[in-house]
Design a protein around this motif. Structure first.
Motif, PDB file in Angstrom:
ATOM      1  N   GLY A   4      -4.884  40.621  29.525  1.00 55.41           N
ATOM      2  CA  GLY A   4      -5.926  40.141  28.605  1.00 55.41           C
ATOM      3  C   GLY A   4      -5.344  39.276  27.513  1.00 55.41           C
ATOM      4  O   GLY A   4      -5.911  38.244  27.125  1.00 55.41           O
ATOM      5  N   VAL A   5      -4.196  39.682  26.971  1.00 59.14           N
ATOM      6  CA  VAL A   5      -3.567  38.888  25.903  1.00 59.14           C
ATOM      7  C   VAL A   5      -3.143  37.529  26.441  1.00 59.14           C
ATOM      8  O   VAL A   5      -3.325  36.488  25.806  1.00 59.14           O
ATOM      9  CB  VAL A   5      -2.360  39.665  25.338  1.00 59.14           C
ATOM     10  N   ARG A   6      -2.576  37.511  27.630  1.00 66.43           N
ATOM     11  CA  ARG A   6      -2.160  36.232  28.223  1.00 66.43           C
ATOM     12  C   ARG A   6      -3.365  35.317  28.445  1.00 66.43           C
ATOM     13  O   ARG A   6      -3.289  34.095  28.246  1.00 66.43           O
ATOM     14  CB  ARG A   6      -1.454  36.501  29.543  1.00 66.43           C
ATOM     15  N   ARG A   7      -4.483  35.914  28.895  1.00 68.59           N
ATOM     16  CA  ARG A   7      -5.670  35.107  29.150  1.00 68.59           C
ATOM     17  C   ARG A   7      -6.173  34.443  27.872  1.00 68.59           C
ATOM     18  O   ARG A   7      -6.519  33.268  27.855  1.00 68.59           O
ATOM     19  CB  ARG A   7      -6.752  35.998  29.778  1.00 68.59           C
ATOM     20  N   TRP A   8      -6.182  35.200  26.778  1.00 73.15           N
ATOM     21  CA  TRP A   8      -6.620  34.636  25.485  1.00 73.15           C
ATOM     22  C   TRP A   8      -5.640  33.561  25.003  1.00 73.15           C
ATOM     23  O   TRP A   8      -6.031  32.528  24.446  1.00 73.15           O
ATOM     24  CB  TRP A   8      -6.726  35.739  24.444  1.00 73.15           C
ATOM     25  N   THR A   9      -4.355  33.757  25.218  1.00 76.83           N
ATOM     26  CA  THR A   9      -3.350  32.770  24.789  1.00 76.83           C
ATOM     27  C   THR A   9      -3.522  31.457  25.547  1.00 76.83           C
ATOM     28  O   THR A   9      -3.502  30.362  24.977  1.00 76.83           O
ATOM     29  CB  THR A   9      -1.952  33.347  25.020  1.00 76.83           C
ATOM     30  N   ALA A  37      -7.537  33.839  14.740  1.00 78.81           N
ATOM     31  CA  ALA A  37      -8.571  34.494  15.552  1.00 78.81           C
ATOM     32  C   ALA A  37      -7.938  35.369  16.625  1.00 78.81           C
ATOM     33  O   ALA A  37      -8.381  36.496  16.891  1.00 78.81           O
ATOM     34  CB  ALA A  37      -9.463  33.427  16.201  1.00 78.81           C
ATOM     35  N   LEU A  38      -6.861  34.829  17.251  1.00 82.75           N
ATOM     36  CA  LEU A  38      -6.164  35.618  18.261  1.00 82.75           C
ATOM     37  C   LEU A  38      -5.534  36.871  17.661  1.00 82.75           C
ATOM     38  O   LEU A  38      -5.586  37.959  18.248  1.00 82.75           O
ATOM     39  CB  LEU A  38      -5.094  34.756  18.940  1.00 82.75           C
ATOM     40  N   ALA A  39      -4.961  36.719  16.459  1.00 83.05           N
ATOM     41  CA  ALA A  39      -4.344  37.870  15.784  1.00 83.05           C
ATOM     42  C   ALA A  39      -5.385  38.928  15.448  1.00 83.05           C
ATOM     43  O   ALA A  39      -5.142  40.134  15.607  1.00 83.05           O
ATOM     44  CB  ALA A  39      -3.627  37.411  14.518  1.00 83.05           C
ATOM     45  N   ARG A  40      -6.584  38.489  15.000  1.00 80.47           N
ATOM     46  CA  ARG A  40      -7.646  39.453  14.701  1.00 80.47           C
ATOM     47  C   ARG A  40      -8.082  40.193  15.966  1.00 80.47           C
ATOM     48  O   ARG A  40      -8.314  41.405  15.958  1.00 80.47           O
ATOM     49  CB  ARG A  40      -8.849  38.744  14.056  1.00 80.47           C
ATOM     50  N   HIS A  41      -8.204  39.442  17.059  1.00 83.31           N
ATOM     51  CA  HIS A  41      -8.587  40.079  18.322  1.00 83.31           C
ATOM     52  C   HIS A  41      -7.545  41.105  18.770  1.00 83.31           C
ATOM     53  O   HIS A  41      -7.885  42.216  19.187  1.00 83.31           O
ATOM     54  CB  HIS A  41      -8.765  39.008  19.399  1.00 83.31           C
ATOM     55  N   LEU A  42      -6.268  40.704  18.676  1.00 83.58           N
ATOM     56  CA  LEU A  42      -5.211  41.627  19.076  1.00 83.58           C
ATOM     57  C   LEU A  42      -5.180  42.857  18.177  1.00 83.58           C
ATOM     58  O   LEU A  42      -4.939  43.973  18.634  1.00 83.58           O
ATOM     59  CB  LEU A  42      -3.851  40.912  19.055  1.00 83.58           C
ATOM     60  N   ASP A  43      -5.436  42.635  16.887  1.00 79.69           N
ATOM     61  CA  ASP A  43      -5.438  43.771  15.948  1.00 79.69           C
ATOM     62  C   ASP A  43      -6.584  44.729  16.266  1.00 79.69           C
ATOM     63  O   ASP A  43      -6.406  45.954  16.265  1.00 79.69           O
ATOM     64  CB  ASP A  43      -5.560  43.235  14.519  1.00 79.69           C
ATOM     65  N   GLN A  44      -7.771  44.168  16.558  1.00 75.05           N
ATOM     66  CA  GLN A  44      -8.902  45.027  16.925  1.00 75.05           C
ATOM     67  C   GLN A  44      -8.621  45.787  18.218  1.00 75.05           C
ATOM     68  O   GLN A  44      -8.936  46.979  18.342  1.00 75.05           O
ATOM     69  CB  GLN A  44     -10.168  44.179  17.077  1.00 75.05           C
ATOM     70  N   ARG A  45      -8.010  45.080  19.183  1.00 71.35           N
ATOM     71  CA  ARG A  45      -7.691  45.739  20.447  1.00 71.35           C
ATOM     72  C   ARG A  45      -6.659  46.850  20.234  1.00 71.35           C
ATOM     73  O   ARG A  45      -6.772  47.937  20.824  1.00 71.35           O
ATOM     74  CB  ARG A  45      -7.153  44.702  21.438  1.00 71.35           C
ATOM     75  N   ALA A  46      -5.660  46.577  19.387  1.00 69.10           N
ATOM     76  CA  ALA A  46      -4.646  47.592  19.112  1.00 69.10           C
ATOM     77  C   ALA A  46      -5.254  48.807  18.416  1.00 69.10           C
ATOM     78  O   ALA A  46      -4.915  49.955  18.719  1.00 69.10           O
ATOM     79  CB  ALA A  46      -3.525  46.999  18.261  1.00 69.10           C
ATOM     80  N   ARG A  47      -6.172  48.566  17.463  1.00 71.85           N
ATOM     81  CA  ARG A  47      -6.828  49.691  16.790  1.00 71.85           C
ATOM     82  C   ARG A  47      -7.654  50.525  17.771  1.00 71.85           C
ATOM     83  O   ARG A  47      -7.645  51.752  17.727  1.00 71.85           O
ATOM     84  CB  ARG A  47      -7.737  49.168  15.668  1.00 71.85           C
ATOM     85  N   ARG A  48      -8.370  49.827  18.669  1.00 63.46           N
ATOM     86  CA  ARG A  48      -9.179  50.541  19.648  1.00 63.46           C
ATOM     87  C   ARG A  48      -8.299  51.367  20.596  1.00 63.46           C
ATOM     88  O   ARG A  48      -8.602  52.522  20.920  1.00 63.46           O
ATOM     89  CB  ARG A  48     -10.028  49.551  20.441  1.00 63.46           C
ATOM     90  N   ASP A  49      -7.186  50.775  21.017  1.00 62.73           N
ATOM     91  CA  ASP A  49      -6.259  51.510  21.882  1.00 62.73           C
ATOM     92  C   ASP A  49      -5.664  52.718  21.161  1.00 62.73           C
ATOM     93  O   ASP A  49      -5.480  53.791  21.758  1.00 62.73           O
ATOM     94  CB  ASP A  49      -5.141  50.583  22.366  1.00 62.73           C
ATOM     95  N   PHE A  50      -5.366  52.516  19.875  1.00 63.15           N
ATOM     96  CA  PHE A  50      -4.804  53.629  19.096  1.00 63.15           C
ATOM     97  C   PHE A  50      -5.813  54.772  18.972  1.00 63.15           C
ATOM     98  O   PHE A  50      -5.455  55.957  19.083  1.00 63.15           O
ATOM     99  CB  PHE A  50      -4.385  53.130  17.712  1.00 63.15           C
TER     100      PHE A  50
END
Length: 215
Positions: free
Chosen positions: A8-13, A76-89
């Protein structure tokens, strides 16, 4: 992070990079476009070429701040990754709490089973002690009986007589003859059987049994 999250991260990048590249190509294409190029728009009449000596005016293309755009996409990518990391946590935290509850439930159930088995073992141990005590008493009783001296009758069996149809055993004690029938007791002994054919007498005192022969 697992393979699905990495994909998913690669796709967004790749998506952000492609958008940035598209904007850059569009801006360059607008700046270097030839003056003689016609636009494929319907309803527009062809304009005559400008007179010699006059430089055609090039339409102004809005300048794109590539650095600012890249920075915005990166944020925007950093915010998405941060939200994804919080959800995973949060998911990991919930899974750990669930595992902890399951372990506590298993431990409680296991403790209950151990307690029940321990109670059964205690009860079984008490029963074994009771059985051992009973066996010990029985062995002691048998041992005491075996140690008791054998008691012989104090009389002598002298013979068998029949008087008036009744069978009598003749017992001699201290020089005196005592006639006794079956079922009667004399001198501490009970006459069980008078064997006329075998000329034997079966007597007992409640503990010991003897078979006497005529003497």
């Amino acid at each position: 992070m697992n393979s699905q999250k990495t994909s998913g991260v690669r796709r967004w990048t790749w998506l952000a990079g492609g958008l940035l590249l598209l904007l850059m190509v569009g801006s360059i294409y607008g700046v270097v476009r030839s003056p003689d190029e016609t636009f494929p728009f319907s309803g527009l009449e062809a304009q005559p070429p400008p007179p010699e000596g006059l430089v055609p005016m090039v339409d102004a293309v809005p300048e794109i701040d590539v650095e600012r755009l890249a920075k915005s996409l990166a944020q925007a990518l950093a915010r998405h990754l941060d939200q994804r990391a919080r959800r995973d946590f949060e998911e990991l935290k919930e899974n750990r709490l669930m595992q902890t509850r399951l372990i506590e439930e298993w431990k409680e159930e296991f403790d209950d089973k151990i307690e029940a088995q321990s109670s059964k073992l205690v009860d079984l141990n008490q029963r074994l002690h009771s059985i051992e005590h009973g066996v010990s008493r029985l062995l002691k009783t048998l041992e005491d009986e075996a140690l008791q001296p054998s008691v012989e009758p104090t009389f002598v069996f002298r013979g068998i007589e029949i008087w008036h149809g009744q069978v009598y055993a003749l017992l001699e004690n201290e020089g005196r003859i005592v006639p006794v029938r079956e079922g009667e007791s004399r001198l501490g002994w009970r006459i069980h059987v008078i064997d006329r054919d075998g000329r034997k007498l079966h007597v007992g005192d409640g503990v010991q049994e003897h078979v006497l022969e005529v003497q």
